[in-house]
Design an enzyme around this catalytic site. Structure first.
Site, PDB file in Angstrom:
ATOM      1  CG  HIS A  65      29.110 -23.017  12.664  1.00  0.00           C
ATOM      2  ND1 HIS A  65      29.065 -22.654  11.338  1.00  0.00           N
ATOM      3  CD2 HIS A  65      28.533 -22.019  13.364  1.00  0.00           C
ATOM      4  CE1 HIS A  65      28.478 -21.469  11.242  1.00  0.00           C
ATOM      5  NE2 HIS A  65      28.148 -21.068  12.454  1.00  0.00           N
ATOM      6  CB  CYS A 103      28.434 -23.634   8.039  1.00  0.00           C
ATOM      7  SG  CYS A 103      29.764 -22.893   7.118  1.00  0.00           S
TER       8      CYS A 103
END
Ligand SMILES: *[C@@H]1O[C@H](CO)[C@@H](O)[C@H](O)[C@H]1NC(C)=O
Ligand SMILES: *[C@@H]1O[C@H](CO)[C@@H](O)[C@H](O)[C@H]1NC(C)=O
Ligand SMILES: *[C@@H]1O[C@H](CO)[C@@H](O)[C@H](O)[C@H]1NC(C)=O
Ligand SMILES: *[C@@H]1O[C@H](CO)[C@@H](O)[C@H](O)[C@H]1NC(C)=O
Ligand SMILES: *[C@@H]1O[C@H](CO)[C@@H](O)[C@H](O)[C@H]1NC(C)=O
Ligand SMILES: *[C@@H]1O[C@H](CO)[C@@H](O)[C@H](O)[C@H]1NC(C)=O
Length: 557
Positions: A136, A80
């Protein structure tokens, strides 16, 4: 004579004036395209139905894929945070310190603030930027969050994952709510399914946009990342019940999650069509990394027939499902084998938005402007991809032309194999009629962009990778580096390291060059001050509340 001259010059002035007005009209009519970037989370190569398996039917995604450009040699980072950092900065994670694992909510770091990122570049071109879903890339202080980095609105979350219904996240033994409407905690969204929250907000942004500005909409789904340990695959019972052909319960729930996201893609297309701006839009669909298969991360994705899973440097971790769609692309409705890396989006989209991507030369990005390459179907100007160098885990991989070098591996080699499910790959199991009957297909039809059945099937075959998944020369990356010919061996079954020592040498030396240019990974120990239990059980920008947070403490692992 004077009179003639005067008349002549008056006429000339008039002519120039008319010409100028004409140019102005033509110019202003061609407003920059709206850009909608849809990022799926942890979606595997084999989790869309345009790659040859009909197990998870994704009609909306597929319809866009066939009428756009399916990027079949498209690479992302294996996990990610690194992947998202490359998307936003146009740089390999080794050049921003983001190369090792993910960012944690209680870690005092983020994507360096010295980096100018995609929405900020687009803002320079007059764009209005909005994000829905997952960030994120840092949130321990406000300065790292989307609204401080070029986005005007954000409904979504700051950390890496959450429960799809209660929007809390378990991480490193901590637990708290992570759901925001801009800077406010969105308590009111409790119980509302995250894919619907994202979808509804995306549709709202499209309808409420400032019509005198082009739109950049970043739709970063939670799907199909696993949720928390108490309910790793949160799906609606109704969605799950409809999927009768999958026996494995986890896979069935996973399929329901993906199909709900597919529906969301359809809703976004619908909204663009309703606003009459679909014809001036670019839609990108991409996974952030390969799929967590076979229980990895408590999930049930599939990268079959590609090797490995998320967070490994095998093709299954980095070769992503993706496409670019737009009526503005000249050479579309095709499957592209042009090499493309996630870092290429920044300069490519900047170009598509009307910018001059030569501005990136001084900024030393790794991404390459491939807009004309895609638009005109030219040979890719990218000849290599650094998949990653992780000196903490001791794994690296580099691709040059068709050759791929693999040095070391993650998880001690536990995830170095091939994982299913394979899915039903007979063509008759693929429901073209349902695809053609989808709202997305209908919208494409109105733009005269819907390919015929033959083209669809031809594209699907071209986008399907077939291998045997039987290792011929075993690769033992923990013992010594391996070499693969990805063009002829996309599933990494035949290790050619001993056969081509000179090619090995070339790739090793290029890897060393990259290594020498890398900066240390910026990971930090977990800081208890970030624990949500000290902040009303909310994941928050805790660094703003503590004056003594030390950004420069040493990595400890
Ligand atoms: C809409 O965009 C125009 C052009 O950039 C700008 O002048 C105007 O202030 C914007 N309106 C709103 C409500 O933001
Ligand atoms: C898109 O369609 C709308 C409505 O039909 C039209 O006004 C507009 O000029 C079109 N734009 C482009 C770029 O074709
Ligand atoms: C982009 O900028 C460069 C450098 O300033 C210039 O040489 C080039 O002509 C520009 N390209 C376009 C298409 O304007
Ligand atoms: C695949 O789908 C076809 C057509 O629907 C069906 O006849 C066949 O039984 C399926 N095969 C498997 C292995 O499920
Ligand atoms: C097409 O979809 C509609 C609803 O979206 C459904 O009512 C209709 O039966 C479908 N038609 C076909 C031929 O599948
Ligand atoms: C990169 O350089 C560092 C420091 O010299 C070294 O420890 C590491 O092993 C190198 N990694 C690779 C992949 O060459």
């Amino acid at each position: 004579m004077n009179k003639t001259r005067k008349n002549f010059s008056t006429n000339l002035t008039a002519l120039f004036y008319i010409l100028f007005q004409l140019i102005k009209v033509v110019y202003t009519d061609k407003s920059p395209p709206n850009i909608i970037f849809i990022l799926a989370d942890d979606l595997g190569w084999n989790d869309v139905s345009f790659h040859g398996s009909s197990q998870i039917f994704t009609p909306h995604i597929d319809a866009l894929a066939y009428s756009g450009i399916i990027l079949n040699s498209y690479y992302v980072n294996p996990i990610c945070t690194p992947s998202r950092s490359a998307l936003m900065t146009g740089k390999y994670p080794i050049h921003t310190g983001m190369q090792h694992t993910v960012l944690f909510g209680a870690e005092a770091r983020g994507l360096p603030l010295t980096e100018k990122i995609l929405p900020q570049y687009l803002k320079d071109l007059g764009y209005s930027n909005h994000i829905v879903g997952k960030w994120h890339l840092g949130s321990y202080t406000k300065a790292y969050t989307p609204l401080m980095r070029g986005f005007e609105s954000h409904v979504g979350f700051w950390t890496g994952h959450q429960d799809y219904f209660d929007h809390t996240a378990e991480e490193k033994g901590m637990w708290g709510l992570d759901m925001r409407r801009n800077f406010d905690v969105a308590y009111d969204l409790h119980g509302k399914y995250i894919t619907d929250v994202i979808s509804n907000e995306a549709v709202k942004v499209i309808h409420n946009r400032n019509t005198s500005q082009p739109l950049f909409l970043y739709v970063a789904h939670a799907a199909s990342h696993s949720g928390n340990s108490y309910n790793p695959l949160p799906a609606f019972d109704d969605d799950v019940a409809k999927i009768k052909h999958i026996d494995d319960f986890n896979r069935r729930k996973f399929a329901a999650i993906v199909q709900h996201m597919d529906k969301s893609v359809g809703e976004i297309v619908n909204a663009l069509a309703e606003e009459n701006i679909l014809n001036n839009s670019i839609i990108i669909f991409s996974s952030d990394n390969g799929g967590p298969a076979a229980g990895f991360n408590l999930n049930a994705a599939s990268n079959f027939p590609l090797r490995g899973v998320k967070n490994t440097l095998w093709e299954g971790g980095i070769r992503a499902a993706g496409f670019i769609w737009s009526p503005l692309l000249k050479q579309r409705a095709r499957v592209s084998n042009q090499l493309f890396h996630i870092s290429d989006w920044l300069p490519t989209l900047y170009h598509a938005a009307g910018g001059n991507s030569s501005i990136f030369k001084q900024r030393k990005i790794d991404g390459i402007d491939q807009f004309e390459i895609l638009n005109e179907n030219l040979q890719s100007s990218r000849t290599e991809v650094l998949h990653n160098i992780d000196n903490i885990w001791g794994s690296s991989s580099l691709m040059m032309d068709k050759w791929k070098l693999v040095v070391g591996t993650n998880y001690d080699g536990q995830w170095d194999y091939w994982y299913g499910p394979v899915g039903n790959r007979t063509e008759s199991s693929y429901s073209i009629n349902d695809l053609l009957n989808s709202s997305t297909a209908k919208a494409l039809e109105k733009l005269n962009m819907l390919p015929d059945v033959d083209t669809i099937l031809r594209s699907r075959r071209a986008a399907t990778v077939a291998c045997t998944n039987i290792e011929i020369d075993k690769c033992k990356p923990l013992e010594k580096p391996c070499l693969f010919d990805i063009l002829n061996d996309p599933c990494e079954e035949n290790n050619l390291a001993d056969k081509y020592p000179n090619i090995m040498k070339t790739l090793m030396s290029r890897l060393n060059e990259f290594n020498a240019s890398s900066i240390p990974a910026s990971n930090l120990p977990i800081d208890q001050r970030g624990n949500p239990k000290y902040h009303n059980y909310v994941w928050t920008n805790w660094g703003d509340f503590n004056n003594d947070v030390n950004e420069h403490s040493t990595i400890h692992y």
